[in-house]
Design a protein around this motif. Structure first.
Motif, short mmCIF file in Angstrom:
data_model
loop_
_atom_site.label_atom_id
_atom_site.label_comp_id
_atom_site.label_asym_id
_atom_site.label_seq_id
_atom_site.Cartn_x
_atom_site.Cartn_y
_atom_site.Cartn_z
N VAL A 132 50.37 50.72 19.94
CA VAL A 132 49.21 51.51 19.14
C VAL A 132 48.02 51.97 20.22
CG1 VAL A 132 47.59 51.06 17.05
CG2 VAL A 132 49.80 49.69 17.31
N TYR A 133 47.81 53.20 19.82
CA TYR A 133 46.58 53.93 20.56
C TYR A 133 45.63 54.16 19.66
CZ TYR A 133 48.82 54.17 25.04
OH TYR A 133 49.67 54.06 26.11
N ARG A 134 44.16 53.81 19.77
CA ARG A 134 43.34 54.40 18.92
C ARG A 134 42.24 55.21 19.76
NH1 ARG A 134 44.03 49.12 17.41
NH2 ARG A 134 44.99 48.85 15.16
N PHE A 135 41.83 56.34 19.09
CA PHE A 135 40.63 57.04 19.69
C PHE A 135 39.94 57.98 18.74
CE2 PHE A 135 44.19 59.82 19.62
CZ PHE A 135 43.64 61.13 19.31
N ALA A 136 38.70 58.31 19.01
CA ALA A 136 37.87 59.02 18.36
C ALA A 136 38.11 60.64 18.70
CB ALA A 136 36.32 58.66 18.21
N TRP A 137 38.14 61.43 17.75
CA TRP A 137 38.35 63.00 18.14
C TRP A 137 36.95 63.50 17.32
CZ3 TRP A 137 43.30 66.09 18.14
CH2 TRP A 137 43.20 67.30 18.43
N THR A 138 36.04 63.96 18.12
CA THR A 138 34.74 64.58 17.66
C THR A 138 34.97 66.00 17.02
OG1 THR A 138 33.88 65.39 19.65
CG2 THR A 138 33.29 63.14 18.98
N ASP A 139 34.39 66.33 16.18
CA ASP A 139 34.52 67.73 15.60
C ASP A 139 35.87 68.39 15.29
OD1 ASP A 139 31.57 68.48 15.28
OD2 ASP A 139 31.48 68.48 17.58
N PHE A 140 36.83 67.20 14.81
CA PHE A 140 38.16 67.69 14.70
C PHE A 140 38.27 68.37 13.41
CE2 PHE A 140 41.98 66.37 12.12
CZ PHE A 140 42.81 66.90 13.05
N ALA A 141 37.47 68.36 12.47
CA ALA A 141 37.54 69.09 11.18
C ALA A 141 36.22 70.07 11.32
CB ALA A 141 37.39 68.34 10.01
N ALA A 142 36.54 71.18 10.52
CA ALA A 142 35.48 72.29 10.41
C ALA A 142 34.48 71.81 9.29
CB ALA A 142 35.93 73.52 10.01
N VAL A 143 33.20 71.75 9.44
CA VAL A 143 32.19 71.37 8.19
C VAL A 143 31.45 72.39 7.94
CG1 VAL A 143 30.64 69.99 7.65
CG2 VAL A 143 32.30 69.03 9.20
N ASP A 144 31.40 72.97 6.84
CA ASP A 144 30.39 73.92 6.34
C ASP A 144 29.71 73.65 5.07
OD1 ASP A 144 29.48 76.22 5.51
OD2 ASP A 144 31.27 77.24 4.83
N GLY A 145 28.69 73.02 5.32
CA GLY A 145 27.80 72.54 4.17
C GLY A 145 28.30 71.29 3.84
N ASP A 146 28.84 71.15 2.54
CA ASP A 146 29.42 69.81 2.06
C ASP A 146 30.95 69.84 2.22
OD1 ASP A 146 27.20 68.50 1.40
OD2 ASP A 146 26.99 69.47 -0.50
N THR A 147 31.41 71.27 2.54
CA THR A 147 32.68 71.17 2.56
C THR A 147 33.34 71.04 3.94
OG1 THR A 147 32.88 72.91 0.87
CG2 THR A 147 34.82 72.76 2.30
N VAL A 148 34.52 70.29 3.97
CA VAL A 148 35.25 69.69 5.08
C VAL A 148 36.66 70.29 5.24
CG1 VAL A 148 35.88 67.91 6.72
CG2 VAL A 148 33.86 67.74 5.50
N GLU A 149 37.01 71.20 6.22
CA GLU A 149 38.28 71.48 6.24
C GLU A 149 38.95 70.97 7.29
OE1 GLU A 149 40.72 75.93 6.93
OE2 GLU A 149 39.00 75.79 5.67
N VAL A 150 40.29 70.25 7.02
CA VAL A 150 40.84 69.60 8.10
C VAL A 150 42.21 70.29 8.31
CG1 VAL A 150 42.05 67.49 8.55
CG2 VAL A 150 40.00 67.40 7.05
N GLY A 151 42.54 70.54 9.65
CA GLY A 151 43.74 70.83 10.09
C GLY A 151 43.73 72.03 11.17
N ASP A 152 42.79 72.92 11.38
CA ASP A 152 42.83 73.95 12.46
C ASP A 152 43.02 73.68 13.65
OD1 ASP A 152 40.25 72.95 12.65
OD2 ASP A 152 39.17 74.81 12.56
N ALA A 153 42.72 72.19 13.85
CA ALA A 153 42.66 71.77 15.26
C ALA A 153 44.30 71.50 15.75
CB ALA A 153 41.74 70.57 15.52
N ILE A 154 45.12 71.26 14.58
CA ILE A 154 46.51 71.12 14.77
C ILE A 154 47.29 71.80 14.02
CG2 ILE A 154 46.24 68.64 15.42
CD1 ILE A 154 46.83 67.91 12.23
N ASP A 155 46.90 73.31 14.03
CA ASP A 155 47.61 74.11 13.33
C ASP A 155 49.00 74.32 14.00
OD1 ASP A 155 48.05 77.67 13.11
OD2 ASP A 155 46.96 76.43 11.35
N GLN A 156 49.97 74.48 12.77
CA GLN A 156 51.25 74.69 13.16
C GLN A 156 51.83 73.49 13.76
OE1 GLN A 156 51.20 78.97 14.93
NE2 GLN A 156 52.75 78.86 13.67
N PHE A 157 51.57 72.27 13.20
CA PHE A 157 51.91 71.25 13.73
C PHE A 157 53.46 70.74 13.59
CE2 PHE A 157 50.88 66.33 13.84
CZ PHE A 157 50.26 66.45 14.84
N PHE A 158 54.22 70.13 14.41
CA PHE A 158 55.49 69.91 14.18
C PHE A 158 55.96 68.59 14.21
CE2 PHE A 158 59.91 69.20 16.01
CZ PHE A 158 60.60 69.56 15.14
#
Length: 377
Positions: A132-158
Motif C-alpha cells: 500500500v502506497y499513500r500520498f497527497a496530490w495537491t490541486d488534483f481537482a479544479a476548483v471554481d467557487g464552490d464547484t469542484v471538477e475531478v478528472g482533468d489531471a487523469i484525462d483518458q485514464f486506462f
C-alpha cells in the motif's frame, strides 16, 4: 531479496504512471519484470473541497501457494527494514507523473506525505498480501467557487482488467454529474472497474455543495432538482417528452445512415484511410467502373473492439507493423497498446518479435518480405 522488493515497488509506480497518461518516460515491458506478481490494484482517490486529493494505491497478491507467500514475506521484510528507499522511488516517479498533469492542466501541483506499508488481509477468496502506497496530490481537482471538477489531471485514464478506480468526496458535497456512468455509485463515492478505456474528457466528477445539488437541473436526489417529482424537469418540461425527442433523433440518424449505405454513397465512416467522404472524382470515361469501392471494407472503425482495430490495422499494413506505429495511428498510450497486444498474443491472433529496440507485430502464418532499414517508421 531487496532486489525483488525493489522491483515490486517499481511495478507499483510504473503502473500508476502509465494509468495517469504519463507513459512516455516509461517502458511498458517493465511491467512484467517483477518477481512478486500482483492480482489486482485499487486506486482510491479522496478529493477535498480545496481540490487536494489523498491517494491510496493498493496492490493485492493472493497468497495461494508457498512461493507467492514467501515472496510477499520477503517484500514485507524489506519494506519494514528500509521504507525510505521505497518512499523515495515512489515519490520520484510520482513527481514526474504529476509534472505531466501539471503541464496538461496549467495548475501547480505537488506530491506530499508519501508512505508505504505491507499487511495481510483475509477475503472470501483467500488470504492476500497488500502493498500500500499513500500520498497527497495537491490541486488534483479544479476548483471554481464552490464547484469542484475531478478528472482533468487523469484525462483518458486506462484501467486494465485487474484495476479499480474509486473517487470519493466530503459528506457535505454531492455529485452533480459523473462521466462516464460509474459501475458502482454510493452516497459519496463512484467506482469504475477495469478493463475500461476512458475517452477524452473522462473520467469527470463535478461536485457541488449538497444544498446546491439539483438546483440547476443537475444530477441531484430527485427532490427539487432535475426531476420535479411530477415527471417534469426543473423548467416544467415533460421528461417523457425529452426522452421521446432523443429517441426520435437517434432513429432519424440511423435511418439516414442506412439509406446512405444502401444507396452506395460514400460517408465519413467508410474506410480508415481518410479518403472516403471526399467529393467523388469526375468520370473521365477512360476506365470502367469496377465497383470495388461500392462496399465498405468491414464495419466502421468506431464499431470495432480494440482488438479488432489492431488486427485491421495489421491487415491493411500487409501483416506487419511496429507496435509504436500502432499506438501512434490509433492515438493510444503505450500502456493501452501493450495491454491490447498482450491479449491478442495470448489468444494466438498475432505474433511479435524484437527488431533492435522496437517491438514488431505480425499476423500469424503471414509470409513477410525481408524488412529493410526504411521499413515501418
Amino acid at each position: 531479496m531487496l532486489r525483488r522488493a525493489g522491483r515490486a515497488a517499481v511495478l507499483a509506480v510504473v503502473v500508476l504512471a502509465a494509468l495517469s497518461g504519463a507513459v512516455a518516460a516509461f517502458d511498458s515491458d517493465a511491467l512484467t519484470q517483477v518477481d512478486v506478481e500482483t492480482d489486482s490494484t485499487t486506486l482510491n482517490v479522496d478529493v477535498g473541497a480545496d481540490g487536494n486529493a489523498s491517494w491510496e494505491v493498493v496492490y493485492r497478491i493472493q497468497l495461494d501457494d508457498e512461493n507467492r507467500t514467501a515472496a510477499f514475506e520477503d517484500l514485507a521484510q524489506d519494506v519494514a527494514s528500509d521504507p525510505a528507499t521505497y518512499r523515495g522511488t515512489f515519490r520520484d516517479r510520482m513527481e514526474r507523473t504529476v509534472a505531466a498533469a501539471e503541464n496538461a492542466t496549467g495548475r501547480e501541483m505537488s506530491v506530499r506525505n508519501v508512505s508505504v506499508e505491507t499487511r495481510r488481509e483475509s477475503q472470501p477468496q483467500g488470504e492476500y498480501g497488500l502493498l500500500v502506497y499513500r500520498f497527497a496530490w495537491t490541486d488534483f481537482a479544479a476548483v471554481d467557487g464552490d464547484t469542484v471538477e475531478v478528472g482533468d489531471a487523469i484525462d483518458q485514464f486506462f484501467l486494465d482488467g485487474g484495476t479499480t478506480l474509486s473517487v470519493s468526496w466530503p459528506a457535505d458535497y454531492a455529485a452533480e454529474s459523473v462521466s462516464p456512468d460509474a459501475d458502482v455509485t454510493n452516497e459519496n463515492e463512484v467506482v469504475w472497474q477495469g478493463q475500461r478505456d476512458f475517452d477524452a474528457g473522462q473520467p469527470r466528477v463535478v461536485l457541488v455543495p449538497e444544498d446546491q445539488a439539483g438546483s440547476g437541473g443537475g444530477a441531484g436526489d430527485g427532490g427539487d432538482g432535475a426531476d420535479g417529482g411530477d415527471g417534469t424537469t426543473g423548467d416544467g418540461t415533460s421528461l417523457q417528452f425529452v426522452l421521446l425527442l432523443a429517441l426520435g433523433a437517434m432513429l432519424v440518424a440511423s435511418a439516414v445512415w442506412l439509406f446512405v449505405r444502401e444507396s452506395g454513397m460514400s460517408t465519413p465512416l467508410d474506410g480508415d484511410d481518410g479518403t472516403a467522404g471526399a467529393a467523388p472524382a469526375e468520370d473521365s470515361g477512360d476506365a470502367p467502373d469496377t465497383g470495388a469501392d461500392d462496399e465498405p471494407d468491414g464495419p466502421p472503425a468506431e464499431l470495432l473492439s480494440n482488438e479488432e482495430r489492431v488486427l485491421r490495422l495489421l491487415e491493411d499494413s500487409g501483416g506487419r507493423m511496429k507496435q509504436k506505429a500502432v499506438a501512434e495511428q490509433l492515438d493510444w498510450t503505450a500502456a493501452k497498446t501493450s495491454q491490447v497486444v498482450g491479449d491478442l498474443r495470448d489468444e494466438d491472433k498475432l505474433d511479435s518479435f524484437r527488431l533492435g529496440r522496437e517491438n514488431v507485430l505480425t499476423l500469424p502464418d503471414v509470409e513477410l518480405e525481408p524488412s529493410g532499414p526504411d521499413d515501418e517508421e
